[in-house]
Design an enzyme around this catalytic site. Structure first.
Site, PDB file in Angstrom:
ATOM      1  N   GLU A 178       0.837  -1.204   0.000  1.00 30.99           N
ATOM      2  CA  GLU A 178       0.000   0.000   0.000  1.00 30.99           C
ATOM      3  C   GLU A 178       0.875   1.259   0.000  1.00 30.99           C
ATOM      4  OE1 GLU A 178      -4.051  -1.312   2.233  1.00 30.99           O
ATOM      5  OE2 GLU A 178      -2.193  -1.498   3.405  1.00 30.99           O
ATOM      6  N   GLU A 182      -3.668  -9.594   3.843  1.00 28.15           N
ATOM      7  CA  GLU A 182      -4.440  -9.275   5.051  1.00 28.15           C
ATOM      8  C   GLU A 182      -5.537 -10.300   5.344  1.00 28.15           C
ATOM      9  OE1 GLU A 182      -2.665  -5.315   3.829  1.00 28.15           O
ATOM     10  OE2 GLU A 182      -3.324  -7.160   2.858  1.00 28.15           O
TER      11      GLU A 182
HETATM   12  N1  T1G Z   1       4.546  -7.584  11.793  1.00 26.09           N
HETATM   13  C1  T1G Z   1       5.282  -7.983  12.856  1.00 26.09           C
HETATM   14  N2  T1G Z   1       6.178  -9.011  12.837  1.00 26.09           N
HETATM   15  C2  T1G Z   1       6.331  -9.640  11.667  1.00 26.09           C
HETATM   16  C3  T1G Z   1       5.598  -9.283  10.500  1.00 26.09           C
HETATM   17  C4  T1G Z   1       4.676  -8.191  10.595  1.00 26.09           C
HETATM   18  N3  T1G Z   1       3.969  -7.776   9.554  1.00 26.09           N
HETATM   19  N4  T1G Z   1       5.973 -10.112   9.505  1.00 26.09           N
HETATM   20  C5  T1G Z   1       6.907 -10.939  10.021  1.00 26.09           C
HETATM   21  N5  T1G Z   1       7.128 -10.666  11.308  1.00 26.09           N
HETATM   22  C6  T1G Z   1       8.094 -11.331  12.197  1.00 26.09           C
HETATM   23  C7  T1G Z   1       7.788 -12.814  12.429  1.00 26.09           C
HETATM   24  O1  T1G Z   1       6.898 -12.990  13.484  1.00 26.09           O
HETATM   25  C8  T1G Z   1       9.164 -13.380  12.734  1.00 26.09           C
HETATM   26  O2  T1G Z   1       9.458 -13.075  14.080  1.00 26.09           O
HETATM   27  C9  T1G Z   1      10.087 -12.557  11.858  1.00 26.09           C
HETATM   28  O3  T1G Z   1       9.349 -11.359  11.545  1.00 26.09           O
HETATM   29  C10 T1G Z   1      10.466 -13.223  10.577  1.00 26.09           C
HETATM   30  O4  T1G Z   1       9.284 -13.634   9.918  1.00 26.09           O
HETATM   31  C11 T1G Z   1      -2.464  -1.689   6.777  1.00 26.09           C
HETATM   32  C12 T1G Z   1      -3.007  -3.884   8.274  1.00 26.09           C
HETATM   33  C13 T1G Z   1       7.478 -11.410   5.177  1.00 26.09           C
HETATM   34  C14 T1G Z   1       7.007 -13.498   3.949  1.00 26.09           C
HETATM   35  O5  T1G Z   1       0.742 -10.473   6.552  1.00 26.09           O
HETATM   36  O6  T1G Z   1       4.298 -13.282   5.503  1.00 26.09           O
HETATM   37  O7  T1G Z   1      -0.200  -4.659   6.542  1.00 26.09           O
HETATM   38  O8  T1G Z   1       9.639 -15.359  14.969  1.00 26.09           O
HETATM   39  O9  T1G Z   1       9.739 -16.112  10.133  1.00 26.09           O
HETATM   40  O10 T1G Z   1       9.680 -16.949   6.582  1.00 26.09           O
HETATM   41  O11 T1G Z   1      -3.295  -3.058   5.133  1.00 26.09           O
HETATM   42  O12 T1G Z   1       6.984 -12.977   7.608  1.00 26.09           O
HETATM   43  O13 T1G Z   1      11.677 -14.149  14.254  1.00 26.09           O
HETATM   44  O14 T1G Z   1      10.389 -13.394  16.281  1.00 26.09           O
HETATM   45  O15 T1G Z   1       7.816 -15.237   8.705  1.00 26.09           O
HETATM   46  O16 T1G Z   1      11.268 -15.124   5.806  1.00 26.09           O
HETATM   47  C15 T1G Z   1       0.345  -7.808   6.246  1.00 26.09           C
HETATM   48  C16 T1G Z   1       3.452 -11.205   7.193  1.00 26.09           C
HETATM   49  C17 T1G Z   1       0.258  -7.264   7.637  1.00 26.09           C
HETATM   50  C18 T1G Z   1       3.044 -10.443   6.002  1.00 26.09           C
HETATM   51  C19 T1G Z   1       8.866 -13.376   5.628  1.00 26.09           C
HETATM   52  N6  T1G Z   1       1.600  -8.489   6.082  1.00 26.09           N
HETATM   53  N7  T1G Z   1       4.791 -11.739   7.109  1.00 26.09           N
HETATM   54  O17 T1G Z   1       8.800 -14.729   5.844  1.00 26.09           O
HETATM   55  O18 T1G Z   1      10.193 -14.907   7.986  1.00 26.09           O
HETATM   56  S1  T1G Z   1      -1.319  -6.493   7.886  1.00 26.09           S
HETATM   57  C20 T1G Z   1       1.691  -9.803   6.242  1.00 26.09           C
HETATM   58  C21 T1G Z   1       5.086 -12.776   6.278  1.00 26.09           C
HETATM   59  C22 T1G Z   1      -1.199  -4.995   7.039  1.00 26.09           C
HETATM   60  C23 T1G Z   1      -2.305  -3.000   6.107  1.00 26.09           C
HETATM   61  C24 T1G Z   1      -2.470  -4.198   6.981  1.00 26.09           C
HETATM   62  C25 T1G Z   1       6.467 -13.333   6.380  1.00 26.09           C
HETATM   63  C26 T1G Z   1       7.434 -12.853   5.270  1.00 26.09           C
HETATM   64  P1  T1G Z   1      10.335 -14.042  14.938  1.00 26.09           P
HETATM   65  P2  T1G Z   1       9.197 -15.081   9.212  1.00 26.09           P
HETATM   66  P3  T1G Z   1      10.054 -15.513   6.514  1.00 26.09           P
END
Ligand code: T1G
Ligand code: NAD
Length: 699
Positions: free
Chosen positions: A104, A124
């Site tokens: 976004e 999301e």
């Molecule tokens: N927020 C906080 N922590 C996050 C995070 C996030 N968005 N994404 C990952 N982490 C942490 C995760 O818990 C882990 O922590 C570490 O980062 C590594 O992640 C306004 C409201 C990017 C593909 O849904 O899909 O935006 O265990 O082990 O396998 O519209 O992380 O090491 O302590 O998964 O290499 C939308 C979520 C949010 C993407 C990387 N975004 N993340 O994968 O590493 S909602 C998502 C992923 C939003 C807006 C709305 C994956 C990754 P720890 P990992 P990875």
């Protein structure tokens, strides 16, 4: 150190976000962006701006850990509004992933340049929400609704090539990404003229505005069964708003939907699973830097219901796999199913002919057991008989190379006992796949008493490589998933004796959100599998055993708890089964009575939770969250209910304890009495969410 910095490349300002591990848009990042953008705007020497990220990925979204906490300004929408008001071209330099709020943010920029292999998406919906930073209003305007709708409803990302073709990115930078983005930005500044703001572009939606029915066609073509989830319907609503409303009203509709969903129980449950899935990979006594063994070739023993699917997982991940069977006929049967599975995927557009051919090219087949000598990992999936498994592992021990990982796919049997059939128990563990193994994402890794740390680390790494969600459990009968399922099966059988019918019990659970109930599941897996185990352990299930004694093993014999006509998978209630059940009640002197849905659900789910508590007490599972991950990815537990242990906290442990105590009294089944951990937490007014790692070491 600030998480957002500003540097100059001559007349181009480069704003760099550095918030490891995934550059999530936490408060400090949003504030830093506001400051640096304003600086770049107001600096006369700056003609264009690039937003880039340090580390392994562009922004992977809002910071999910901030959800549910008081909001701190500026919001993402504030940042994007500033972006869109910038009088100078702003280019997003994307590498790794641009997800959710990250995409976004990029959609708020005037241009997007991506590195090859980047992935862009709005996931999301997988968190039980809708995009909240304008994604539902800007993405359809940029790439059209036909492409935007499936991206938002599935939450799956697209890669840079697809994004370029769709117009989501303007260029793929082959060399240094930031340099490519800076060059692009400079060209845009030199070109001058009005800067493209996605919010102003309506041409991609004009046809839908002229004929809104076309949107219904897109919905019909893309909306999958949502089984009780709230977010998909909300997503459709706000996407429709993109067509029917002016931009700012659509934005408000999106914001309202987001706020409603993010505070709802379903999103809390899905966020719980997001973090639980990642916590499950952390094994306290396994050093984080342990080096897994190298896996370049796999062998799968048995090409039956499980062996075929397991071998496909390896081929799908590009790992050559040899399938060993007891006979050529069995190999023909197994490979027939493998080929049909790939052909069906190809028919659904999930694979090209070339991709299918290359995957099939990674398979080898033989009845010669000596072929295991080349394997780095062996997955055994032969009949569920201890003597046979021991014989097979004895042979493996003699032939397999010293560094090979030896895994069993047993559903219930004692992995330590199987390991003792070798002189290298440290190389043995359980890798428990779920049927169909090429589809179900869960991998229950059973750590034996003597399993070496690097063998465990290898199984976890292989699990991730083949696209599974690994969880590590200890050795006990049925491990975590099947052990809890057995507690449910005992009550399911009792419900039949007391008055319910298979379709009523299954109906109550599918309404609860499970893909199928216990009797449909039994028919799918084969009633003979658990019958063999009951016979071996001297147990009896009056109704299920009577069906098996009549040769009714489920789908594989066309009859089980239901009838399956002409090989179809549609369960049809059978009056003959109803009679068998009524006779069984009479034989056991049980008076039949009407049983309501709520009681059915409680009597099936609460014993599972109770068994889950015992499993935690014994250290068979490390965390309640691990149990939730197991059920969501292995047993189809609805992700929007967060898993059995999360659900227990939602219901309230004191109520569950009271009901279990009643069930135990009514049935005389002592195992229904609340487990000590459950009773203790209930008494202390706590939930499973309040306990972290169980103290006991898994194994
Ligand atoms: N927020 C906080 N922590 C996050 C995070 C996030 N968005 N994404 C990952 N982490 C942490 C995760 O818990 C882990 O922590 C570490 O980062 C590594 O992640 C306004 C409201 C990017 C593909 O849904 O899909 O935006 O265990 O082990 O396998 O519209 O992380 O090491 O302590 O998964 O290499 C939308 C979520 C949010 C993407 C990387 N975004 N993340 O994968 O590493 S909602 C998502 C992923 C939003 C807006 C709305 C994956 C990754 P720890 P990992 P990875
Ligand atoms: P299956 O009966 O469908 O297949 C077993 C295959 O093993 C048969 O094709 C048989 O020919 C082959 N086989 C037997 N002895 C062999 C030998 N010495 N060498 C090579 N092949 C041999 O059984 P399945 O359902 O695939 O179960 C296999 C294992 O997976 C069992 O331990 C079972 O408990 C476990 N499991 C089953 C499921 C399920 O849903 N069916 C799920 C998870 C785990």
């Amino acid at each position: 150190m600030s998480v957002v910095s500003l540097s100059r490349n001559d007349d181009v300002a480069v704003i760099t976000i550095d918030n490891p591990p995934v550059n999530a848009l936490k408060h400090e990042v949003r504030a830093g962006l506001m400051d640096t953008l304003a600086q770049a705007r107001d600096d006369a020497g700056v003609r264009a701006v690039v937003i880039a990220c340090a580390g392994r990925t562009f922004v992977a979204g809002a910071d999910i850990t901030e959800f549910g906490k008081p909001r701190q300004p500026p919001s993402l929408s504030d940042v994007i509004a500033l972006l869109e008001s910038m009088p100078k071209p702003v280019v997003a330099a994307i590498h790794g992933t641009a997800l959710g709020g990250g995409l976004e943010l990029a959609l708020g920029c005037h241009f997007r340049v991506a590195a090859p292999g980047s992935r862009l998406g709005l996931p999301e919906i997988k968190l039980g929400i809708v995009p909240g930073g304008g994604g539902t209003q800007r993405l359809p305007r940029l790439i059209g609704m036909e492409k935007a709708f499936p991206m938002i409803l599935s939450g799956d990302p697209i890669d840079a090539k697809e994004a370029l073709a769709a117009g989501l990115v303007d260029e793929i930078a082959d060399g240094d990404l930031t340099a490519g983005a800076v060059a692009f930005a400079r060209r845009a500044a030199e070109k001058g003229g009005a800067l493209p703001r996605i919010r102003d572009g309506d041409d991609k939606l004009a046809a839908l505005r002229a004929d809104p029915k076309k949107f219904d066609d897109i919905v019909a073509a893309n909306l999958k069964r949502t089984r009780g989830m709230h977010a998909p319907a909300k997503a459709v609503e706000v996407l429709r708003a993109a067509i029917e409303m002016p931009f700012d009203e659509g934005l408000q509709a999106e914001r309202d939907a987001f706020s409603e969903l993010v505070t709802g129980d379903q999103s809390k449950a899905q966020r719980h699973i997001f973090f639980a899935e990642r916590e499950a990979l952390k094994i306290p006594d396994l050093p984080r830097d342990i080096k897994p063994r190298e896996i370049n070739r796999a062998v799968v023993l048995g090409a039956g219901t499980m062996g075929g699917g397991i071998s496909m997982c390896f081929a799908n991940a590009g790992i050559p796999v040899t399938v060993i069977e007891a006979s050529e006929e069995a190999l023909d049967r197994g490979f027939g199913i493998i080929r049909r599975n790939y052909e069906n995927t190809m028919k659904r557009g999930g694979l090209t002919q070339a991709e299918m051919d290359s995957r099939l090219g990674l398979f080898a087949r033989t009845t010669d057991f000596d072929a295991v000598k080349d394997a780095d990992i062996v997955i055994e999936a032969v009949f569920e008989e201890m003597d046979l498994k021991k014989e097979v592992f004895g042979k493996l021990d003699r032939i397999a190379k010293p560094q090979a990982v030896l895994a069993t796919n047993t559903s219930y049997l004692n992995v330590d006992e199987i390991a003792q059939a070798t002189k290298r128990p440290s190389s043995v563990l359980g890798m428990h796949f779920f049927s169909p193994a090429n589809v179900m994402r869960l991998l229950e890794i059973v750590r034996g008493k003597e399993t070496a740390p690097d063998v465990l680390a290898t199984a976890i790494a292989v699990g991730r490589k083949i696209g599974k969600v690994p969880t590590v459990v200890g050795v006990c009968h049925g491990f975590v998933g099947n052990r809890m399922l057995r507690a449910r099966a005992i009550e399911a059988e009792r419900l039949l004796l007391e008055g319910a019918l298979p379709h009523e019990v299954d109906g109550a659970l599918t309404e609860f959100g499970l893909p199928m109930g216990p009797f449909q599941m039994g028919d799918l897996a084969g009633l003979d599998v658990s019958w063999r185990i009951r016979k071996a352990t001297g147990l009896r299930a009056e109704v299920a055993d009577t069906l098996c004694e009549a040769g009714r093993f489920g789908q594989k014999t066309g009859k089980g708890f239901y009838i399956y006509e002409g090989g179809s998978r549609t369960p049809i209630p059978d009056p003959e089964v109803e009679q068998i059940i009524v006779n069984a009640s009479r034989r056991l002197g049980v008076t039949r009575r009407p049983i309501g849905k709520e009681e059915i659900v409680e009597r099936l789910i609460f014993p599972m939770i109770n068994e889950g508590a015992r499993i935690l007490e014994e250290g068979i599972a490390l965390r309640p969250g691990d149990i939730d991950v197991i059920y969501v990815y292995g047993y189809g537990w609805p992700i929007w209910r967060g898993g059995p242990m999360f659900y227990a906290d939602h219901i309230g442990l004191p109520y569950i304890c009271d009901r279990l105590t009643e069930f135990a009294k009514n049935s005389g089944n002592k195992s229904l009495e609340p487990a000590p951990l459950l009773a203790q937490l209930a008494a202390e007014g706590r939930g499973f969410g309040s306990i972290g790692l169980t103290t006991k070491k898994v194994a």
